[in-house]
Design a protein around this motif. Structure first.
Motif, PDB file in Angstrom:
ATOM      1  N   ALA A 232       0.852  -1.189   0.000  1.00 51.69           N
ATOM      2  CA  ALA A 232       0.000   0.000   0.000  1.00 51.69           C
ATOM      3  C   ALA A 232       0.883   1.231   0.000  1.00 51.69           C
ATOM      4  N   GLU A 233       0.280   2.341  -0.396  1.00 51.07           N
ATOM      5  CA  GLU A 233       1.020   3.600  -0.375  1.00 51.07           C
ATOM      6  C   GLU A 233       0.969   4.207   1.023  1.00 51.07           C
ATOM      7  N   THR A 243       5.591   3.617  -1.899  1.00 49.53           N
ATOM      8  CA  THR A 243       4.976   2.294  -1.755  1.00 49.53           C
ATOM      9  C   THR A 243       5.704   1.504  -0.674  1.00 49.53           C
ATOM     10  N   PHE A 244       4.919   0.918   0.254  1.00 48.86           N
ATOM     11  CA  PHE A 244       5.493   0.142   1.356  1.00 48.86           C
ATOM     12  C   PHE A 244       4.886  -1.262   1.384  1.00 48.86           C
ATOM     13  N   LEU A 245       5.691  -2.183   1.902  1.00 50.53           N
ATOM     14  CA  LEU A 245       5.176  -3.515   2.233  1.00 50.53           C
ATOM     15  C   LEU A 245       4.798  -3.476   3.720  1.00 50.53           C
ATOM     16  N   PHE A 246       3.512  -3.658   4.032  1.00 52.78           N
ATOM     17  CA  PHE A 246       3.027  -3.676   5.421  1.00 52.78           C
ATOM     18  C   PHE A 246       3.026  -5.117   5.912  1.00 52.78           C
ATOM     19  N   ASP A 267      10.016  -0.092   2.892  1.00 55.38           N
ATOM     20  CA  ASP A 267       9.884   0.774   1.714  1.00 55.38           C
ATOM     21  C   ASP A 267      10.197  -0.020   0.438  1.00 55.38           C
ATOM     22  N   LEU A 268       9.196  -0.145  -0.446  1.00 53.28           N
ATOM     23  CA  LEU A 268       9.361  -0.872  -1.715  1.00 53.28           C
ATOM     24  C   LEU A 268       9.452   0.056  -2.918  1.00 53.28           C
ATOM     25  N   THR A 269       9.503   1.364  -2.658  1.00 51.42           N
ATOM     26  CA  THR A 269       9.420   2.312  -3.777  1.00 51.42           C
ATOM     27  C   THR A 269      10.513   2.067  -4.814  1.00 51.42           C
ATOM     28  N   GLU A 270      11.739   1.984  -4.366  1.00 53.77           N
ATOM     29  CA  GLU A 270      12.838   1.783  -5.316  1.00 53.77           C
ATOM     30  C   GLU A 270      12.732   0.426  -5.995  1.00 53.77           C
ATOM     31  N   LYS A 271      12.340  -0.582  -5.209  1.00 56.43           N
ATOM     32  CA  LYS A 271      12.177  -1.908  -5.787  1.00 56.43           C
ATOM     33  C   LYS A 271      11.080  -1.893  -6.849  1.00 56.43           C
ATOM     34  N   LYS A 272       9.966  -1.228  -6.515  1.00 55.92           N
ATOM     35  CA  LYS A 272       8.865  -1.126  -7.483  1.00 55.92           C
ATOM     36  C   LYS A 272       9.313  -0.370  -8.732  1.00 55.92           C
ATOM     37  N   LYS A 273      10.095   0.674  -8.497  1.00 57.21           N
ATOM     38  CA  LYS A 273      10.586   1.461  -9.630  1.00 57.21           C
ATOM     39  C   LYS A 273      11.449   0.600 -10.540  1.00 57.21           C
ATOM     40  N   VAL A 274      12.340  -0.184  -9.940  1.00 54.75           N
ATOM     41  CA  VAL A 274      13.199  -1.072 -10.733  1.00 54.75           C
ATOM     42  C   VAL A 274      12.352  -2.098 -11.480  1.00 54.75           C
ATOM     43  N   GLU A 275      11.352  -2.674 -10.771  1.00 59.66           N
ATOM     44  CA  GLU A 275      10.484  -3.657 -11.425  1.00 59.66           C
ATOM     45  C   GLU A 275       9.715  -3.021 -12.580  1.00 59.66           C
ATOM     46  N   GLU A 277      10.637  -0.433 -14.326  1.00 60.89           N
ATOM     47  CA  GLU A 277      11.588  -0.189 -15.419  1.00 60.89           C
ATOM     48  C   GLU A 277      11.872  -1.465 -16.189  1.00 60.89           C
ATOM     49  N   LEU A 278      11.985  -2.570 -15.451  1.00 54.02           N
ATOM     50  CA  LEU A 278      12.223  -3.858 -16.120  1.00 54.02           C
ATOM     51  C   LEU A 278      11.036  -4.253 -16.985  1.00 54.02           C
ATOM     52  N   ARG A 279       9.808  -4.048 -16.419  1.00 58.31           N
ATOM     53  CA  ARG A 279       8.613  -4.349 -17.216  1.00 58.31           C
ATOM     54  C   ARG A 279       8.560  -3.448 -18.453  1.00 58.31           C
ATOM     55  N   TRP A 280       8.931  -2.180 -18.259  1.00 58.81           N
ATOM     56  CA  TRP A 280       8.939  -1.237 -19.385  1.00 58.81           C
ATOM     57  C   TRP A 280       9.935  -1.690 -20.449  1.00 58.81           C
ATOM     58  N   GLU A 281      11.148  -2.027 -19.992  1.00 59.99           N
ATOM     59  CA  GLU A 281      12.161  -2.486 -20.943  1.00 59.99           C
ATOM     60  C   GLU A 281      11.680  -3.730 -21.682  1.00 59.99           C
ATOM     61  N   LEU A 282      11.017  -4.615 -20.972  1.00 61.10           N
ATOM     62  CA  LEU A 282      10.506  -5.829 -21.597  1.00 61.10           C
ATOM     63  C   LEU A 282       9.461  -5.491 -22.650  1.00 61.10           C
ATOM     64  N   SER A 283       8.551  -4.572 -22.312  1.00 59.63           N
ATOM     65  CA  SER A 283       7.511  -4.214 -23.272  1.00 59.63           C
ATOM     66  C   SER A 283       8.109  -3.537 -24.499  1.00 59.63           C
ATOM     67  N   VAL A 284       9.129  -2.690 -24.284  1.00 58.88           N
ATOM     68  CA  VAL A 284       9.803  -2.055 -25.418  1.00 58.88           C
ATOM     69  C   VAL A 284      10.501  -3.097 -26.277  1.00 58.88           C
ATOM     70  N   ASN A 285      11.187  -4.033 -25.621  1.00 54.81           N
ATOM     71  CA  ASN A 285      11.892  -5.077 -26.377  1.00 54.81           C
ATOM     72  C   ASN A 285      10.923  -5.952 -27.153  1.00 54.81           C
ATOM     73  N   VAL A 286       9.756  -6.226 -26.555  1.00 58.80           N
ATOM     74  CA  VAL A 286       8.740  -7.010 -27.269  1.00 58.80           C
ATOM     75  C   VAL A 286       8.269  -6.250 -28.507  1.00 58.80           C
ATOM     76  N   ALA A 287       8.026  -4.940 -28.316  1.00 55.10           N
ATOM     77  CA  ALA A 287       7.591  -4.122 -29.450  1.00 55.10           C
ATOM     78  C   ALA A 287       8.646  -4.095 -30.540  1.00 55.10           C
ATOM     79  N   LEU A 288       9.913  -3.947 -30.150  1.00 53.58           N
ATOM     80  CA  LEU A 288      10.987  -3.920 -31.137  1.00 53.58           C
ATOM     81  C   LEU A 288      11.124  -5.259 -31.846  1.00 53.58           C
ATOM     82  N   ALA A 289      10.968  -6.341 -31.080  1.00 51.35           N
ATOM     83  CA  ALA A 289      11.072  -7.670 -31.686  1.00 51.35           C
ATOM     84  C   ALA A 289       9.965  -7.903 -32.701  1.00 51.35           C
ATOM     85  N   LYS A 290       8.741  -7.482 -32.354  1.00 52.95           N
ATOM     86  CA  LYS A 290       7.634  -7.670 -33.285  1.00 52.95           C
ATOM     87  C   LYS A 290       7.805  -6.811 -34.526  1.00 52.95           C
ATOM     88  N   GLN A 291       8.334  -5.593 -34.345  1.00 51.71           N
ATOM     89  CA  GLN A 291       8.599  -4.775 -35.521  1.00 51.71           C
ATOM     90  C   GLN A 291       9.697  -5.384 -36.376  1.00 51.71           C
TER      91      GLN A 291
END
Length: 844
Positions: A232-233, A243-246, A267-275, A277-291
């Protein structure tokens, strides 16, 4: 800032101690001494907050002496002492009685929690506090220093030592306590202000929306006592939400009844941010692969790639609208290949199926926000489009812009396209821009491949056409040779017949028409050879109006009566330096196109010729031609006309609008090539349903056209002896009769081998040799070499209908006296023979 004074003879132990203290004390100063004397001096000078003694100097006389000295000095007696010792020693009695013992003793290998807890407790002792005076208390002090504090001090120490927010509540949700981090970093209040209040009473520390979440989760846990973990926030004291893990659990009283809830927040904020970013990178890579897959697909199509680019660009940036465009390499227009319904009601777009084209303004710049990126070739985004310097009013019916992102697409700094997005669900970020820039790189490759394939198709077509033309050229050579032999007989016999019927005007007129047809056929052979690029073109001063009149005679006989021909030739000189056959070709080709345009409906073909003076403004944009006097040939029809896109391509090689089997697509390309080669220019105007106008401009010259006096003057004659050689018996017979008609004595041979033998037998028997070029066993040029080797002074004349091996220039280089193209006319034959003989006479 907390100041520590550490005494240790081992520097490595001091470094280890410093590293352990850094884990908890953000700001501290560590003073070090390697002897008791040095420690006493530093303690008196700096008055540290706590003094730490290492095993090497503690629990012995030296260590106790240090304690005694510090405790008896008013400047240092309030400094708490912490000894590190792995063994318990009974302190000497005199130190025990005089209260000169350390406040706490720890094992050197104690854990970090023990160290920090002890240090915190010692730092909180009142400076005037007097240690216990009993021997028994001093005995227990080293091992139970913390146990001597009150319970609430131990609880506080433990909670505040943990570097994570901790709180605990009763079953009614009222806070019973918390550590400093929770109070200061999360809520932003003192602990006394938090205790006794619930989550709904701590606004703005706990906003209403978050208080509702916390209360719901607490009720769920109390309903089913155990442990509970959820994300929860939380609104932190600095105003930011993180974002925190309670991790919460129920606790019980002494009777085993649930008494409340204790919670720890990670505090999970940085961890969430990294996750994220990883999801974002994955989605970008998927888009690039399909193109990439789209680029490699067999059914490659630029429109399909544009659709893919827009699809993934919108998904990655959560954009509602956007378009993908390609820059037209010819016009520079920004042509949209796919777009969302941004302009559904816009006056600029009649239907979404049509491609919208945006051109540069009068200043040479693209307008608006999208144009700003193209002009600067710089990607950018704005979450406040209305405030951007490049913003301009949107056309009526266009959707409003709340956010805007665009990336120009380039290949080696050359602008080739654009990706534009608008109205994302949230503000655009640098991450969005970076993702679209990666997509744009693949899109640039797609455009490059698309254009490369288009160019390759054109080159393949040109190669096929070149191969066809090569085959036509080879065929033309054979046709020219055989056809010239036929024409030679026709022209030769007609010329001799004219001489026989000089008393019959009607017969002579008829023979003149046959002779004109023969000459026209001769020119046709030259035309075929020129078309196949196997004959050099001869430019000479010509009266172009004579060619126009001749062409109009041919057209009247071939065009249907539904087409009216109107000719207007202005008076005055119309001399140009040109090849007459090519000028005839230009005229016939343009008139033939006009005929095709009016084939169904009929109409009027107007041909005009006049002298004009072109200024620099008239020739602007037409290459390197010069201003001055020109002959303008206008050919206008009232046919169907052409669309703009067709008009822009009519001079492209192999482009044609005719049905298969009707033309090759070379006509207008050849016309353009001929006009440019003659240093002229060509203009075209066309309108659907009205017709087409071609204007051909050729430079006018002041010199006179070649005189035809020689063509109609007396034919040269003679009486010398001639050896004539040709493998065609009919041509040998014709040539013999023509030469005898001119007064010469003629000996003939149909074999080059026999001709050489006859010459060897009596070289002095002949005054001139006339030989064909293409013959079996020995060609004409080879025969000429053998003859000249035997008698260098004898004139040799070479005849050919077509040959890749010999030209007039090569004939001169070989020392030949003349060169004739078949079919031979009586006049040409007499002229060349006479010149060869006269030239020999002059040399001797």
């Amino acid at each position: 800032m907390t100041t520590f004074l550490a005494i240790d003879r081992n520097p490595a132990d001091l470094n280890r101690l410093a590293e352990r203290l850094k884990t908890h004390f953000n700001e501290f100063e560590l003073l070090t001494a390697e002897s008791v004397a040095a420690a006493l001096a530093l303690a008196a000078e700096h008055s540290p907050d706590i003094l730490l003694l290492a095993p090497s100097v503690t629990m012995n006389d030296e260590g106790y002496h240090l304690c005694e000295t510090l405790k008896t000095d008013d400047r240092t007696r309030a400094i708490p002492l912490l000894f590190f010792s792995s063994e318990h020693h009974e302190p000497p009695a005199r130190y025990t009685v005089q209260n000169r013992l350390p406040e706490a003793v720890l094992d050197p290998d104690c854990n970090l929690f023990q160290l920090l807890s002890t240090v915190r407790t010692l730092l909180r002792l009142p400076k005037t506090e007097t240690p216990s005076t009993t021997v028994e208390a001093q005995k227990n002090c080293p091992r139970v220093a913390l146990a001597a504090t009150e319970p609430f001090q131990l609880e506080e120490t433990l909670l505040n030592t943990i570097q994570a927010p901790i709180y605990y509540k009763n079953t009614k949700g009222v806070f019973l306590g918390c550590n400093n981090i929770f109070a200061e970093k999360i809520i932003g209040l003192g602990r006394s202000e938090i205790i006794g209040r619930g989550v709904f009473d701590l606004s703005p520390g706990i906003p209403a929306d978050l208080a509702k979440i916390y209360d719901t989760k607490d009720r769920e846990l109390l309903a089913r006592p155990a442990t509970q973990i959820y994300d929860a926030e939380a609104r932190c004291a600095d105003g930011h939400r993180r974002t925190f893990l309670f991790n919460t659990a129920t606790f019980c009283d002494r009777n085993g009844k649930v008494a409340g809830i204790v919670g720890l927040m990670l505090d999970l904020t940085e961890k969430k941010k990294v996750e994220e970013e990883l999801r974002w990178e994955l989605s970008v890579n998927v888009a690039l692969a399909k193109q990439s897959n789209a680029l490699l697909a067999a059914s490659y199509d630029i429109d399909a790639v544009c659709e893919q680019v827009l699809k993934y660009a919108k998904a990655l940036t959560r954009s509602k609208h956007g378009y993908v465009s390609v820059i037209d390499p010819n016009t520079g227009a920004n042509v949209g290949h796919t777009a969302t319904h941004m302009m559904e009601q816009c006056r600029l777009q009649a239907g979404l199926s049509e491609k919208v084209s945006f051109t540069k303004g009068p200043d040479g710049q693209y307008p608006g926000l999208w144009g700003h990126a193209l002009n600067t070739q710089t990607a950018f985004y704005t979450n406040a489009p209305d405030t951007h310097p490049a913003v301009k009013g949107l056309p009526e019916g266009h959707i409003g812009l709340k956010r805007f992102l665009t990336v120009p697409v380039s290949i080696q700094t050359k602008l080739v396209g654009q990706i534009a997005l608008a109205n994302a669900q949230r503000n655009y970020t640098d991450q969005d821009l970076n993702a679209i820039e990666q997509i744009s790189e693949l899109f640039a490759l797609a455009i490059f491949r698309h254009r490369s394939e288009e160019e390759n198709e054109v080159l393949q077509g040109q190669l096929r056409q070149a191969q066809k033309m090569e085959a036509i050229g080879t065929l033309a050579g054979g046709i020219a040779h055989d056809f010239n032999n036929i024409l030679a007989a026709i022209i030769g016999y007609v010329e001799m017949a004219q001489m026989e019927v000089s008393e019959n005007p009607t017969a002579k007129h008829h023979l003149e028409q046959v002779l004109k047809a023969g000459y026209r056929a001769k020119d046709l052979v030259r035309h075929i050879l020129a078309f196949s690029r196997q004959a050099e073109q001869e430019r000479k001063p010509i009266q172009i109006h004579l060619i126009v009149k001749e062409a109009m005679k041919l057209l009247r006989a071939s065009l249907p009566t539904t087409i009216e021909i109107r000719t207007k030739i202005a008076p005055g000189a119309t001399t140009v330096l040109a090849d007459p056959t090519q000028v005839h070709q230009v005229l016939m080709n343009l008139c033939t196109n006009a005929h095709h345009a009016m084939m169904v409906t009929g109409g009027t073909l107007a041909v005009e010729l006049e002298t004009v003076n072109l200024t620099s403004s008239d020739i602007s944009g037409y290459g390197d031609i010069k201003s001055g006097k020109y002959i303008r040939l206008k050919i206008q029809d009232t046919g169907a006309g052409m669309k703009r896109e067709i008009l822009d391509r009519i001079f492209d090689p192999y482009f044609t609008t005719k049905q298969k089997g009707v033309g090759t697509g070379l006509g207008l390309a050849m016309v353009y090539s001929i006009v440019k080669a003659h240093e002229g220019m060509i203009k075209v105007e066309s309108e659907l349903g009205v017709g087409t106008l071609f204007e051909v401009f050729l430079p006018r010259i002041e010199s006179e056209a070649e005189s035809d006096a020689e063509a109609f003057g007396p034919i040269a004659t003679g009486s010398e002896r001639i050896l004539m050689v040709d493998d065609e018996a009919s041509l040998v017979e014709l040539g013999k009769r023509m030469l005898m008609r001119l007064g010469y004595h003629v000996v003939t041979r149909t074999s080059s081998i026999e001709a050489l033998e006859a010459f060897r037998d009596n070289p002095a028997a002949y005054d001139v040799i006339i030989t064909d070029m293409t013959m079996p066993n020995m060609t004409g040029d080879q025969l000429a070499k053998h003859i000249l080797a035997l008698r260098p002074d004898i004139p040799v004349i070479l005849c050919t209908g077509f040959s890749e091996l010999i030209t007039e220039e090569k004939a001169r280089e070989m020392g030949l006296a003349g060169f004739l193209f078949k079919p031979l006319s009586l006049r040409d034959l007499g002229s060349v023979v006479r010149k060869a003989l006269d030239s020999k006479t002059k040399k001797t």
